[in-house]
Design a protein around this motif. Structure first.
Motif: not given
Length: 332
Positions: A284, A290, A292, A301, A303
């Motif tokens: 993350k 990732s 945010r 999140y 991906y």
């Protein structure tokens, strides 16, 4: 097995490989048109083979004209009956491009259609496995499945300065229509293709290397460019887990391992496994994997495709022990 069925499947794979070869060859300027021809041909042959398998050989011929086989458009509607299915929408848009290609096309179409092409490649591999139990990755290495694209943006002012009003209107209208569908953010319709470069002094972490020299022959500069996360990181956690399971199944990877929660052997990759990878490798915190999204006091999140490839690479090293190993390491 029916000889027509075998021939259709074999030629479908050949057309698919030809499409990839044409698109990824930098010296070919006709690659958008060439790829659209061959990828449509590969899908048509594959879907006709499925119709034969499901309904018999007569199903691919018109009843009022037995000498003529049904079209790709007909096959798509027969097999993918949900007209809102992202995979079907993807195919229909590429068929439209193929039909335009027989009359006129410009190089700027590549920027619009490349994300659709990438999804179409992955969709083809999945359906060939599902419909005909054939793993296309046995014919070509995984690295060649990522398309090499022209990364650019379509500035309306530039498009209108380059082309006639009719051509510019067609390009921009097409772009707008595809972007509207892309807002649903489904990887079965489109996947943004990225080739990212990072500066690191750890040579073992690099896929390729360059030498920085003060008096080098080739000038290089570092550019920081903001990317649209809806395109660079289109996968939700649910999408990632689903895609990983599809590939594990398609490539027949024996992922069976013991679940401490159910006290049973399980063979599916789940959200808990995904979270375990995120935690152990701090995924993350890495923008490559990732992104945010912050909305007020809440965050969420999404991906990139890279995280799916990374997790699969780690699983393949030791399919039955990977999860157990990560759990033990995480507890320490």
């Amino acid at each position: 097995m029916n000889s027509t069925y075998d021939m259709l499947v074999k030629k479908s794979i050949e057309a698919f490989l030809l499409g990839l070869e044409i698109y990824n060859k930098p010296t070919i300027r006709y690659r958008v048109e060439g790829f659209s021809f061959f990828i449509c041909n590969s899908w048509e042959l594959m879907l006709k083979a499925k119709l034969i398998n499901d309904k018999g050989e007569n199903s691919i011929y018109f009843k009022d004209n037995p000498s003529r086989t049904v079209s790709l458009e007909y096959s798509i509607k027969e097999i993918f009956t949900n007209k809102h299915d992202p995979l079907r929408l993807n195919l229909e848009k590429i068929v439209e491009l193929r039909n335009v290609s027989t009359h006129f096309i410009t190089e700027d179409y590549e920027v619009i259609y490349a994300p659709l092409f990438q999804s179409c490649v992955f969709n083809y591999i999945e359906k060939m496995s599902m419909f005909h139990n054939i793993d296309v990755t046995e014919y070509i290495t995984q690295s060649f499945l990522s398309l090499v694209i022209k990364e650019d943006d379509l500035d309306p002012a530039i498009i209108r300065s380059k082309y006639s009003k009719e051509t510019a209107d067609k390009i921009l209208t097409t772009k707008k229509a595809i972007e509207k569908i892309e807002l649903e953010n489904n990887p079965a319709f489109s996947i943004d293709i990225q080739h990212n470069f990072y500066i690191t002094k750890k040579i073992n972490d690099a896929d390729s290397t360059v030498r920085i020299a003060k008096d080098g022959e080739i000038p290089v500069k570092i550019i920081k460019e903001q990317k649209d996360p809806n395109k660079t990181h289109p996968y939700t956690q649910k999408n990632c887990v689903k895609e990983i399971n599809k590939i594990l199944s398609r490539e027949k990877i024996d992922f069976e391992h013991f679940s401490v929660f159910t006290k049973e052997i399980r063979s599916n990759f789940n959200t808990a496994d995904f979270q375990l990878f995120l935690k152990f490798y701090s995924l993350k915190a890495q923008e490559r994997y990732s992104y945010r999204h912050v909305i007020g006091e809440h965050s969420q999140y999404t991906y990139s495709r890279a995280i799916i490839d990374f997790i699969l690479t780690e699983i393949k090293k030791n399919p039955q022990k990977t999860i157990e190993h990560l759990k033990k390491k995480t507890k320490k």
